[in-house]
Write a protein that holds these residues in place. Structure first.
Motif, PDB file in Angstrom:
ATOM      1  N   GLN A  48     -13.721  39.298  18.906  1.00 44.02           N
ATOM      2  CA  GLN A  48     -12.368  38.627  18.374  1.00 44.02           C
ATOM      3  C   GLN A  48     -11.726  38.198  19.560  1.00 44.02           C
ATOM      4  N   GLU A  49     -11.711  37.105  19.678  1.00 41.31           N
ATOM      5  CA  GLU A  49     -10.610  36.295  20.578  1.00 41.31           C
ATOM      6  C   GLU A  49      -9.452  35.756  19.646  1.00 41.31           C
ATOM      7  N   ILE A  50      -8.258  36.345  19.886  1.00 38.51           N
ATOM      8  CA  ILE A  50      -7.177  35.887  18.810  1.00 38.51           C
ATOM      9  C   ILE A  50      -6.125  35.137  19.356  1.00 38.51           C
ATOM     10  N   ILE A  51      -6.012  33.827  18.862  1.00 40.43           N
ATOM     11  CA  ILE A  51      -5.198  33.044  19.434  1.00 40.43           C
ATOM     12  C   ILE A  51      -4.084  32.446  18.449  1.00 40.43           C
ATOM     13  N   PRO A  52      -2.943  31.903  18.713  1.00 40.44           N
ATOM     14  CA  PRO A  52      -2.169  31.350  17.888  1.00 40.44           C
ATOM     15  C   PRO A  52      -2.247  29.820  17.443  1.00 40.44           C
ATOM     16  N   VAL A  53      -2.278  29.437  16.336  1.00 41.92           N
ATOM     17  CA  VAL A  53      -2.712  28.028  16.104  1.00 41.92           C
ATOM     18  C   VAL A  53      -1.734  27.556  14.947  1.00 41.92           C
ATOM     19  N   CYS A  54      -1.520  26.162  15.102  1.00 41.83           N
ATOM     20  CA  CYS A  54      -0.520  25.574  13.922  1.00 41.83           C
ATOM     21  C   CYS A  54      -0.961  24.082  13.859  1.00 41.83           C
ATOM     22  N   ASN A  55      -0.525  23.435  13.035  1.00 45.56           N
ATOM     23  CA  ASN A  55      -0.638  22.069  12.737  1.00 45.56           C
ATOM     24  C   ASN A  55      -0.175  21.234  13.893  1.00 45.56           C
ATOM     25  N   PRO A  56      -0.755  20.355  14.523  1.00 46.85           N
ATOM     26  CA  PRO A  56      -0.420  19.828  15.619  1.00 46.85           C
ATOM     27  C   PRO A  56       0.980  18.991  15.566  1.00 46.85           C
ATOM     28  N   GLY A  57       1.431  18.631  14.196  1.00 49.07           N
ATOM     29  CA  GLY A  57       2.525  18.227  14.051  1.00 49.07           C
ATOM     30  C   GLY A  57       3.786  18.999  14.001  1.00 49.07           C
TER      31      GLY A  57
ATOM     32  N   ARG B 162     -10.777  32.750  17.320  1.00 43.38           N
ATOM     33  CA  ARG B 162     -11.016  31.579  17.737  1.00 43.38           C
ATOM     34  C   ARG B 162     -12.414  31.130  16.915  1.00 43.38           C
ATOM     35  N   ALA B 163     -13.279  31.900  16.670  1.00 43.85           N
ATOM     36  CA  ALA B 163     -14.571  31.422  15.915  1.00 43.85           C
ATOM     37  C   ALA B 163     -14.239  30.819  14.578  1.00 43.85           C
ATOM     38  N   PHE B 164     -13.018  31.057  13.877  1.00 43.33           N
ATOM     39  CA  PHE B 164     -12.743  30.742  12.606  1.00 43.33           C
ATOM     40  C   PHE B 164     -11.910  29.533  12.560  1.00 43.33           C
TER      41      PHE B 164
ATOM     42  N   ILE C 218      -9.945  23.230  15.250  1.00 37.17           N
ATOM     43  CA  ILE C 218      -9.321  22.514  16.324  1.00 37.17           C
ATOM     44  C   ILE C 218      -9.990  21.247  16.953  1.00 37.17           C
ATOM     45  N   GLU C 219     -11.208  21.291  16.793  1.00 39.56           N
ATOM     46  CA  GLU C 219     -11.789  20.201  17.117  1.00 39.56           C
ATOM     47  C   GLU C 219     -11.804  18.962  16.274  1.00 39.56           C
ATOM     48  N   ALA C 220     -11.488  19.279  14.880  1.00 41.46           N
ATOM     49  CA  ALA C 220     -10.941  18.262  14.171  1.00 41.46           C
ATOM     50  C   ALA C 220      -9.686  17.581  14.009  1.00 41.46           C
ATOM     51  N   GLY C 221      -8.878  18.236  14.969  1.00 39.45           N
ATOM     52  CA  GLY C 221      -7.530  17.958  14.962  1.00 39.45           C
ATOM     53  C   GLY C 221      -6.494  18.644  14.031  1.00 39.45           C
ATOM     54  N   ARG C 222      -7.048  19.293  13.286  1.00 39.96           N
ATOM     55  CA  ARG C 222      -6.255  20.000  12.111  1.00 39.96           C
ATOM     56  C   ARG C 222      -5.179  20.980  12.456  1.00 39.96           C
TER      57      ARG C 222
END
Length: 295
Positions: free
Chosen positions: A165-174, A243-245, A250-254
């Motif tokens: 598991q590689e854990i990263i913080p993610v959010c909507n780009p907006g 990250r795998a999830f 991320i690739e789609a820009g969501r």
């Protein structure tokens, strides 16, 4: 009365009779069979002549089965059902495999990739058992499990790491525009933190943002990681995710990763199966899962 096999009526005639008996109409029977109404009528007349009995009463606008017709059509239908079942039994039956995994792994990693698996292995029929409960290989009929944690997972079980598991913080780009990413815990308090049952946020804040008082952060908690990810996609806050999830999102820009630090969890996702149970189908599924991780 038993008739020798060599004296059986034409199968086309029997089929025309059975379909006409269901519709009580030669025109509708012809539409179902894809032939002309005259062809259906001719088949039925020939069958009646061969049997020496009338199977239908010809009424002005419809048909009605005679007593002999009602008896005969019941036997004809049973015969067709037997033929259909015998033919189906000759065809190779798909091998059924039950895969146990967590709901988030199923929805965010496995299910989006299944079209590739079914295209490559059409003879394998997968059943996905998605639950946080640890399923039993015996009582639940599980063939292969994808389990979160660290081995050993139980006596008699073989485990091999699928991915860490590689854990990263993610959010909507907006939600967090580029150039305004939080640089410390104080700046992070401007945003809603989305928590799952693993709750990696405190460890992440301590390691990469200098630590902070938990009471200063507002948040929303979810029982499933997949729900926290969906909330992040919807712009409701920042989620911690494997990250795998989220790589596809991320690739789609969501989604986008907003802080560079990567938290490596002590637990991972493992392929688990009974050590001494041999199965070519399970091996094919295992090899496919490995190929997806490598891709």
């Amino acid at each position: 009365m038993f008739m020798p096999i060599g004296n059986l009526p034409s199968l086309n005639a029997l089929k025309a009779f059975e379909v006409a008996a269901r519709h009580l109409n030669f025109r509708l029977a012809a539409e179902e069979l894809g032939v002309t109404q005259g062809a259906v009528a001719q088949h039925v007349r020939g069958l009646e002549a061969e049997l020496g009995v009338a199977l239908f009463e010809r009424l002005p606008k419809s048909l009605a089965l005679t007593g002999e017709g009602r008896t005969y059509v019941a036997d004809v239908r049973r015969a067709f059902e037997l033929l259909s079942a015998a033919t189906a039994n000759l065809k190779p039956q798909p091998v059924k495999l039950t895969v146990s995994t967590t709901p988030t792994f199923a929805s965010k990693w496995l299910i989006p990739r299944l079209p590739d698996f079914t295209a490559k292995h059409p003879s394998l029929d997968l059943h996905i058992l998605a639950t946080d409960r640890i399923s039993s290989f015996q009582t639940d009929g599980v063939d292969l499990a994808i389990r979160y944690g660290a081995p050993p997972f139980g006596p008699g079980l073989a485990a091999e790491l699928l991915f860490e598991q590689e854990i990263i913080p993610v959010c909507n780009p907006g939600l967090v525009p580029e150039g305004s990413e939080p640089q410390n815990a104080g700046e992070l308090t401007r945003y809603t933190l989305l928590h799952d049952a693993h709750n990696f946020w405190p460890e992440y804040i301590d390691r990469f943002l200098g630590g902070g008082d938990p009471v200063l952060f507002r948040g929303i908690s979810f029982s499933q990681t997949s729900h926290a990810i969906e909330a992040a996609i919807a712009g409701q806050g920042i989620a911690m995710a494997t990250r795998a999830f989220v790589s596809t999102d991320i690739e789609a820009g969501r989604l986008r990763q907003i802080i560079n630090g990567v938290l490596r969890a002590r637990a991972g996702f493992y392929l688990v199966k009974p050590r001494y149970r041999k199965s070519e189908a399970v091996d094919k599924l295992r090899d496919w899962l490995w190929s997806q991780v490598q891709d």
